[in-house]
Design a protein around this motif. Structure first.
Motif, PDB file in Angstrom:
ATOM      1  N   THR A  82      -4.652   3.838  -8.082  1.00 38.10           N
ATOM      2  CA  THR A  82      -5.777   2.953  -7.768  1.00 38.10           C
ATOM      3  C   THR A  82      -6.993   3.789  -7.420  1.00 38.10           C
ATOM      4  O   THR A  82      -8.119   3.467  -7.792  1.00 38.10           O
ATOM      5  N   THR A  85      -1.545  -1.158  -4.202  1.00 37.64           N
ATOM      6  CA  THR A  85      -2.638  -0.198  -4.070  1.00 37.64           C
ATOM      7  C   THR A  85      -1.993   1.177  -3.940  1.00 37.64           C
ATOM      8  O   THR A  85      -1.280   1.445  -2.965  1.00 37.64           O
ATOM      9  N   GLY A 117       0.840  -1.196   0.000  1.00 37.06           N
ATOM     10  CA  GLY A 117       0.000   0.000   0.000  1.00 37.06           C
ATOM     11  C   GLY A 117       0.872   1.243   0.000  1.00 37.06           C
ATOM     12  O   GLY A 117       1.760   1.374   0.842  1.00 37.06           O
TER      13      GLY A 117
END
Length: 532
Positions: free
Chosen positions: A125, A78, A40
């Motif tokens: 994203t 992400t 992330g």
């Protein structure tokens, strides 16, 4: 599954060897994601107040390369990049231009998106706007207050005024990111440059964190270091830029926005927080403090890209040396601009000049020439899907080692050009009369690896991203060469006619005609066109 295909489980040896520089520790450290196989990333995006320049896009391209390498290592990434769509400068500039603040923000948000797209930056994203997360910010501020690390100022009647401050003194860990005791002492050389050039200077060279703002200049602050989480409105603020909260009417402070948005999409803890070097202090320092004070783990790893300089000075509008992306793209193909931005390691300052772009153009010529010649020798090119599916472990060892050592793009680019030299040697050894299959297989494997390496930087010349621009550029080059050659023949024909050597003049005309070139003689001279 072939050795070239991605396993998507990030269990490859390449993934296990990734090392990244962490701004907080000031060390290059092994990288391991919080969740196996997934990463992330939150990167601070633009304050959409005016048109993007090269300095803005440098950070976007730098983190695009980081993202692409993580994906090549097999990680599911992400990637969140925000837009700050309400702040003092947006409001002031909109008023001066006769615009609604939200209108101005959206105009320049679209300009940034167009610039990202033109330079091959992968879409995030998700790209949240600050104004879409007011409730998240209110909840976060209340959480910090409840934990004893923020306070609400009162008005003359003892009611909440709309001003909320983070209580720096209540948080002993303040300064953990930049290692500053007073908020001004730099911890390392890059930080020193950033702080000298102004912790209050944003990517446009304009005041980003303004102590003179109404919410940050209050005499009621407990400590000069305290920063605004929520700001009461100025008299000049439009009604549409005010929100009702338990703390009073106002709008968010700059720092609270990113803490709230990163939490919404990446959770209590995530792997990487990125942004430009000038965001280290105060923005990221304050983000870290308020998020930890809320009880969140927040970012495990901090990465900062250096800025673009011209003649040693930071590129910024206030210095008069900002280069609009549209201006640069009018002068140079997008691939060339992308190469100039992507071919310098993200932590290194990038000196911007005509020489920088001319070197990038020369690199394109070398790369595109080899890719075209190799494809012609093979009779076809590897498909884009095949290029994307090359696993990091199937790339040259030196390339992988360079990228895994804090995204060392200089070392990785050296591998790209080493591959081109090897490929040119293979091409020179091919015998058109006797095609050696082993040589062709070696050439195809090398071409596939080369394009996969280039794709890590977003620079595969056969990517559809560059097709129209590359096609137009190649067409222009062919037209120039063709015109030069035909003009030489027309000049020779004109001289023959002047010498009354009509036999030679007719022979030149007939030769051009047989080649598909039509000649039109006029009093002003001869012109040519191609037969249709």
């Amino acid at each position: 599954m072939t050795t070239r295909q991605k396993s998507h489980d990030s269990s490859t040896s390449a993934a296990s060897n990734l090392r990244l520089y962490d701004t907080a520790s000031h060390k290059v450290e092994p990288f391991a994601p919080l969740k196996p196989g997934e990463v992330g990333i939150y990167v601070c995006g633009a304050t959409v107040q005016s048109s993007p320049h090269v300095g803005h896009i440098r950070a976007a391209v730098a983190f695009d390369v980081v993202r692409r390498w993580l994906m090549r290592l097999g990680y599911k990434v992400t990637f969140i990049r925000n837009d700050t769509d309400v702040d003092d400068k947006i409001i002031a500039k909109a008023e001066a231009a006769g615009q609604q603040w939200w209108e101005r923000a959206y105009i320049y948000e679209r300009e940034f998106t167009h610039a990202y797209d033109a330079l091959g930056v992968l879409p995030p994203t998700y790209e949240p706007r600050a104004t879409g997360h007011i409730l998240d910010m209110v909840d976060l501020i209340q959480r910090i207050i409840d934990n004893g690390h923020a306070y609400v100022l009162k008005d003359a009647d003892g009611k909440p005024s709309g001003d909320v401050y983070f209580d720096v003194a209540s948080w002993p860990e303040y300064g953990a990111l930049t290692h500053q005791e007073s908020g001004t002492l730099a911890a390392d050389d890059n930080a020193a440059v950033a702080d000298r050039m102004g912790p209050s200077v944003d990517a446009e060279g304009e005041d980003k964190y303004n102590p003179g703002d109404a919410a940050d200049s209050s005499e009621q602050k407990h400590d000069p270091r305290d920063f605004a989480l929520w700001k009461s409105p100025k008299a000049s603020d439009p009604q549409t830029a005010r929100w009702q909260t338990p703390f009073g009417i106002g709008r968010p402070g700059w720092h609270i926005e990113c803490s709230a948005m990163s939490h919404r999409y990446l959770g209590d803890s995530f792997d990487i927080h990125g942004g430009g070097l000038d965001l280290r202090f105060p923005h990221h320092e304050n983000e870290m403090a308020q998020s930890h004070a809320a009880g969140w783990g927040f970012a495990k790893h901090w990465m900062h890209s250096a800025w673009v300089t011209e003649k040693g000075e930071k590129m910024s509008k206030s210095l008069g040396n900002g280069l609009a992306v549209t201006t640069v793209l009018d002068a140079y193909p997008a691939w060339v601009v992308r190469y100039a931005l992507a071919s310098v390691q993200y932590r290194s300052m990038l000196e911007w000049s005509d020489q920088t772009l001319n070197e990038a153009a020369s690199a394109f010529d070398r790369i595109a020439n080899f890719v075209e010649r190799a494809g012609a020798a093979l009779g076809s090119q590897p498909g884009r899907d095949e290029v994307r599916d090359v696993d990091a472990d199937a790339l040259p060892h030196d390339f992988v080692a360079a990228m895994n050592e804090d995204i060392n793009v200089a070392g990785a680019m050296a591998c790209v050009f080493a591959a081109i030299r090897s490929g040119n040697t293979l091409l020179s050894q091919l015998d058109d009369r006797l095609r050696d299959e082993s040589q062709l297989d070696a050439l195809r494997e090398l071409l596939l690896q080369l394009r996969a390496m280039l794709d890590v930087f977003g620079l595969d010349p056969l990517d559809a991203q560059w097709a129209s621009g590359a096609s137009s550029e190649a067409e222009d080059a062919r037209e120039t060469v063709l015109d030069t050659l035909i003009r030489e023949q027309l000049n020779a024909r004109a001289q023959a006619r002047a010498d009354r050597d009509f036999t030679r003049a007719d022979a030149i005309r007939d030769a051009l005609n047989n080649a598909g070139v039509l000649i039109e003689d006029t009093p002003g001279g001869s012109s040519w066109s191609l037969k249709h």
